[in-house]
Write a protein that holds these residues in place. Structure first.
Motif, PDB file in Angstrom:
ATOM      1  N   ALA A 162      55.172  26.955  53.257  1.00 25.14           N
ATOM      2  CA  ALA A 162      56.353  27.582  53.976  1.00 25.14           C
ATOM      3  C   ALA A 162      57.374  27.273  53.053  1.00 25.14           C
ATOM      4  O   ALA A 162      58.442  28.089  52.918  1.00 25.14           O
ATOM      5  N   MET A 163      57.382  25.898  52.857  1.00 24.82           N
ATOM      6  CA  MET A 163      58.659  25.695  51.988  1.00 24.82           C
ATOM      7  C   MET A 163      58.843  26.117  50.501  1.00 24.82           C
ATOM      8  O   MET A 163      59.991  26.355  50.172  1.00 24.82           O
ATOM      9  N   VAL A 164      57.504  26.179  50.089  1.00 20.25           N
ATOM     10  CA  VAL A 164      57.611  26.502  48.471  1.00 20.25           C
ATOM     11  C   VAL A 164      58.009  28.193  48.688  1.00 20.25           C
ATOM     12  O   VAL A 164      58.654  28.311  47.774  1.00 20.25           O
ATOM     13  N   ASP A 165      57.733  28.972  49.642  1.00 18.39           N
ATOM     14  CA  ASP A 165      57.950  29.990  49.893  1.00 18.39           C
ATOM     15  C   ASP A 165      59.641  30.367  49.909  1.00 18.39           C
ATOM     16  O   ASP A 165      60.268  31.113  49.390  1.00 18.39           O
ATOM     17  N   GLN A 166      60.156  29.389  50.678  1.00 15.66           N
ATOM     18  CA  GLN A 166      61.564  29.632  51.090  1.00 15.66           C
ATOM     19  C   GLN A 166      62.465  29.081  49.784  1.00 15.66           C
ATOM     20  O   GLN A 166      63.458  29.113  49.760  1.00 15.66           O
ATOM     21  N   ARG A 167      61.600  28.369  49.108  1.00 11.65           N
ATOM     22  CA  ARG A 167      62.326  27.464  47.990  1.00 11.65           C
ATOM     23  C   ARG A 167      63.547  26.570  48.429  1.00 11.65           C
ATOM     24  O   ARG A 167      64.591  26.393  47.656  1.00 11.65           O
ATOM     25  N   GLU A 168      63.053  26.022  49.486  1.00  3.44           N
ATOM     26  CA  GLU A 168      64.114  24.926  50.186  1.00  3.44           C
ATOM     27  C   GLU A 168      63.760  23.644  49.072  1.00  3.44           C
ATOM     28  O   GLU A 168      62.625  23.055  49.609  1.00  3.44           O
ATOM     29  N   LEU A 169      64.650  23.387  48.700  1.00  2.00           N
ATOM     30  CA  LEU A 169      64.240  21.991  47.923  1.00  2.00           C
ATOM     31  C   LEU A 169      64.676  20.803  48.728  1.00  2.00           C
ATOM     32  O   LEU A 169      64.153  19.619  48.331  1.00  2.00           O
ATOM     33  N   TYR A 170      65.763  20.831  49.342  1.00  2.00           N
ATOM     34  CA  TYR A 170      66.233  19.822  50.036  1.00  2.00           C
ATOM     35  C   TYR A 170      65.265  19.367  51.256  1.00  2.00           C
ATOM     36  O   TYR A 170      64.943  20.356  52.263  1.00  2.00           O
ATOM     37  N   LEU A 171      64.896  18.182  51.312  1.00  2.00           N
ATOM     38  CA  LEU A 171      64.032  17.614  52.223  1.00  2.00           C
ATOM     39  C   LEU A 171      64.656  16.963  53.545  1.00  2.00           C
ATOM     40  O   LEU A 171      63.972  16.802  54.595  1.00  2.00           O
ATOM     41  N   GLY A 172      66.004  16.739  53.578  1.00  2.00           N
ATOM     42  CA  GLY A 172      66.615  16.160  54.893  1.00  2.00           C
ATOM     43  C   GLY A 172      66.443  14.809  54.666  1.00  2.00           C
ATOM     44  O   GLY A 172      66.076  14.123  53.878  1.00  2.00           O
ATOM     45  N   LEU A 173      66.837  14.309  55.760  1.00  2.00           N
ATOM     46  CA  LEU A 173      66.757  12.731  56.163  1.00  2.00           C
ATOM     47  C   LEU A 173      65.377  12.175  56.222  1.00  2.00           C
ATOM     48  O   LEU A 173      64.632  12.760  56.639  1.00  2.00           O
ATOM     49  N   LEU A 174      65.116  11.110  55.227  1.00  2.00           N
ATOM     50  CA  LEU A 174      63.697  10.725  55.295  1.00  2.00           C
ATOM     51  C   LEU A 174      63.641   9.792  56.734  1.00  2.00           C
ATOM     52  O   LEU A 174      62.748   9.997  57.262  1.00  2.00           O
ATOM     53  N   TYR A 175      64.417   8.731  56.418  1.00  2.00           N
ATOM     54  CA  TYR A 175      64.421   7.903  57.691  1.00  2.00           C
ATOM     55  C   TYR A 175      65.565   6.800  57.420  1.00  2.00           C
ATOM     56  O   TYR A 175      65.883   6.446  56.325  1.00  2.00           O
ATOM     57  N   PRO A 176      66.277   6.607  58.618  1.00  2.00           N
ATOM     58  CA  PRO A 176      67.184   5.773  58.694  1.00  2.00           C
ATOM     59  C   PRO A 176      66.968   4.030  58.851  1.00  2.00           C
ATOM     60  O   PRO A 176      65.775   3.996  59.255  1.00  2.00           O
ATOM     61  N   THR A 177      67.303   3.171  58.143  1.00  2.00           N
ATOM     62  CA  THR A 177      67.042   1.831  58.367  1.00  2.00           C
ATOM     63  C   THR A 177      68.256   1.168  58.541  1.00  2.00           C
ATOM     64  O   THR A 177      69.530   1.501  58.098  1.00  2.00           O
ATOM     65  N   GLU A 178      68.390   0.049  59.119  1.00  2.00           N
ATOM     66  CA  GLU A 178      69.269  -1.037  59.141  1.00  2.00           C
ATOM     67  C   GLU A 178      69.073  -2.333  58.551  1.00  2.00           C
ATOM     68  O   GLU A 178      70.167  -3.250  58.621  1.00  2.00           O
ATOM     69  N   ASP A 179      68.030  -2.470  57.777  1.00  2.00           N
ATOM     70  CA  ASP A 179      67.813  -3.575  57.154  1.00  2.00           C
ATOM     71  C   ASP A 179      68.912  -4.043  56.215  1.00  2.00           C
ATOM     72  O   ASP A 179      69.065  -5.293  55.966  1.00  2.00           O
ATOM     73  N   TYR A 180      69.622  -3.299  55.453  1.00  2.00           N
ATOM     74  CA  TYR A 180      70.613  -3.481  54.637  1.00  2.00           C
ATOM     75  C   TYR A 180      71.743  -4.428  55.270  1.00  2.00           C
ATOM     76  O   TYR A 180      72.218  -5.233  54.483  1.00  2.00           O
ATOM     77  N   LYS A 181      71.804  -4.171  56.451  1.00  2.00           N
ATOM     78  CA  LYS A 181      72.966  -5.080  57.112  1.00  2.00           C
ATOM     79  C   LYS A 181      72.664  -6.508  57.068  1.00  2.00           C
ATOM     80  O   LYS A 181      73.340  -7.392  56.741  1.00  2.00           O
ATOM     81  N   VAL A 182      71.370  -6.759  57.312  1.00  2.00           N
ATOM     82  CA  VAL A 182      70.825  -8.114  57.268  1.00  2.00           C
ATOM     83  C   VAL A 182      70.861  -8.801  55.768  1.00  2.00           C
ATOM     84  O   VAL A 182      71.492  -9.863  55.816  1.00  2.00           O
ATOM     85  N   TYR A 183      70.659  -7.889  55.022  1.00  2.00           N
ATOM     86  CA  TYR A 183      70.723  -8.311  53.577  1.00  2.00           C
ATOM     87  C   TYR A 183      72.090  -8.554  53.117  1.00  2.00           C
ATOM     88  O   TYR A 183      72.203  -9.559  52.617  1.00  2.00           O
ATOM     89  N   LEU A 184      72.850  -7.808  53.474  1.00  2.00           N
ATOM     90  CA  LEU A 184      74.161  -8.014  53.160  1.00  2.00           C
ATOM     91  C   LEU A 184      74.937  -9.208  53.823  1.00  2.00           C
ATOM     92  O   LEU A 184      75.552 -10.101  52.956  1.00  2.00           O
ATOM     93  N   CYS A 185      74.438  -9.686  54.978  1.00  2.00           N
ATOM     94  CA  CYS A 185      74.725 -10.709  55.665  1.00  2.00           C
ATOM     95  C   CYS A 185      74.348 -12.095  54.681  1.00  2.00           C
ATOM     96  O   CYS A 185      75.199 -13.094  54.640  1.00  2.00           O
ATOM     97  N   ASN A 186      73.069 -12.072  54.529  1.00  2.00           N
ATOM     98  CA  ASN A 186      72.337 -13.081  54.054  1.00  2.00           C
ATOM     99  C   ASN A 186      72.827 -13.554  52.391  1.00  2.00           C
ATOM    100  O   ASN A 186      73.176 -14.361  52.387  1.00  2.00           O
ATOM    101  N   ILE A 187      72.854 -12.370  51.804  1.00  2.00           N
ATOM    102  CA  ILE A 187      73.120 -12.786  50.281  1.00  2.00           C
ATOM    103  C   ILE A 187      74.630 -12.303  49.928  1.00  2.00           C
ATOM    104  O   ILE A 187      75.164 -13.362  49.378  1.00  2.00           O
TER     105      ILE A 187
END
Lengths: 180, 156
Positions: free
Chosen positions: B49-74
């Motif tokens: 279906a996607m190939v036919d529409q030539r839609e290249l954008y996959l959209g949001l893969l998944y959100p994460t929050e772990d960056y926050k933890v990382y920022l606080c620690n490091i």
């Protein structure tokens, strides 16, 4: 380009990306074949020269320009007619020397270098050196010996591309070089 | 704004990866690496279906929050709710673009991400057209760097 169609004054269109990529493939192949950049520059100039001595016939046949009376007129014809016909751009002519025998062609955008970024190991490569050869070859066939070289190049970080042309002398006899 | 932009070859090795806090580079390598599975999943799920529409954008893969933890620690920066969203884009030649976006303060609209990817794609096409670039090599290009930098600076 089709030879059978006959040469009119109309210009045939060619896809500019195809042109740019073809020239790019040529230059990179030369870079692979030769050890150093100087040899590549020399080879490009030689190829350009061979193109130029042929192209002038085509140019004179299609453009119907007459004999130029001085070097300024020649400069105008090169910039306004020849570059327009073959590359689709019109460079500006500046920096005339006081003696009127030397001038610069300023190319705002050079269609040969559209996607090109020179890698660090080719810093002395003059990518568009073919153009110098073409101009030299073409003018030699109309009895003008000129010296053509790049003094500025957008690929090397300059804001414009500048080709410096210097008139050396009129060639008196009509024999092509090497047949004296 | 984008915090990490990566270009992944057809065979899933990185052609280009760049992240804004450079000290967290390895972290982002992992992040992008794990996103690739999701990309593959999405591609196979959409299938024809996607190939036919030539839609290249996959959209949001998944959100994460772990960056926050990382920022606080490091980096010991003030703890804010930093959400990282990963977006994917795949060209018809199966080259993948992955973008990690920090969307803590502003919610990015879908079409903004889309236009960023389109810009990235155009830039990548220009790289491919450079006669001195061999397809499959890592990308070393000032023009591409500048474009990526501008996308990272840009406050959406």
């Amino acid at each position: 380009m089709s030879r059978q169609a006959g040469r009119g004054t109309e210009s045939k269109k060619m896809n500019s990306e195809l042109f740019t990529l073809t020239y790019g493939a040529l230059v990179t192949q030369l870079c692979k074949d030769y050890e150093n950049d100087e040899d590549v520059n020399k080879q490009l100039d030689k190829m350009g020269y061979n193109i130029g001595v042929r192209l002038i016939e085509d140019f004179l046949a299609r453009s119907n320009v007459g004999r130029c009376h001085d070097f300024r007129e020649t400069a105008d014809v090169i910039a306004k007619i020849a570059f327009k016909m073959y590359l689709g751009i019109t460079p500006s002519i500046t920096n005339w020397s006081p003696g009127g025998d030397e001038f610069s062609l300023i190319l705002e955008n050079n269609p040969l270098v559209d996607f090109v970024e020179l890698p660090d190991n080719h810093s002395s490569l003059i990518y568009s050196n073919l153009l110098c050869g073409v101009l030299r070859g073409a003018l030699e066939m109309v009895q003008m010996a000129v010296d053509v070289k790049f003094v500025q190049d957008t690929l090397k970080g300059d804001s414009v591309t500048e080709i410096r042309m210097k008139f050396i002398r009129r060639i008196e006899d009509n024999l092509p070089a090497g047949e004296e | 704004m984008a915090v990490c932009i990566a270009v992944i070859a057809k065979e899933n090795y990185p052609l280009y990866i760049r992240s804004v806090p450079t000290e967290n580079e390895l972290k982002f390598h992992y992040t992008v690496h794990t996103s690739l599975d999701v990309v593959d999943e999405k591609i196979s799920a959409m299938g024809k279906a996607m190939v036919d529409q030539r839609e290249l954008y996959l959209g949001l893969l998944y959100p994460t929050e772990d960056y926050k933890v990382y920022l606080c620690n490091i980096a010991a920066s003030p703890c804010s709710h930093t959400f990282l969203h990963r977006y994917g884009y795949v060209t018809n030649s199966k080259v993948k673009f992955v973008m990690v976006v920090d969307s803590s303060n502003t919610a990015l609209r879908d079409n903004e991400i889309r236009s960023m990817f389109r810009k990235l794609h155009n830039s990548y096409t220009d790289i491919m057209c450079n006669p001195f670039y061999n397809p499959g090599d890592r990308i070393h290009s000032r023009a591409f760097d500048n474009m990526v930098n501008s996308m990272m600076m840009q406050v959406c």
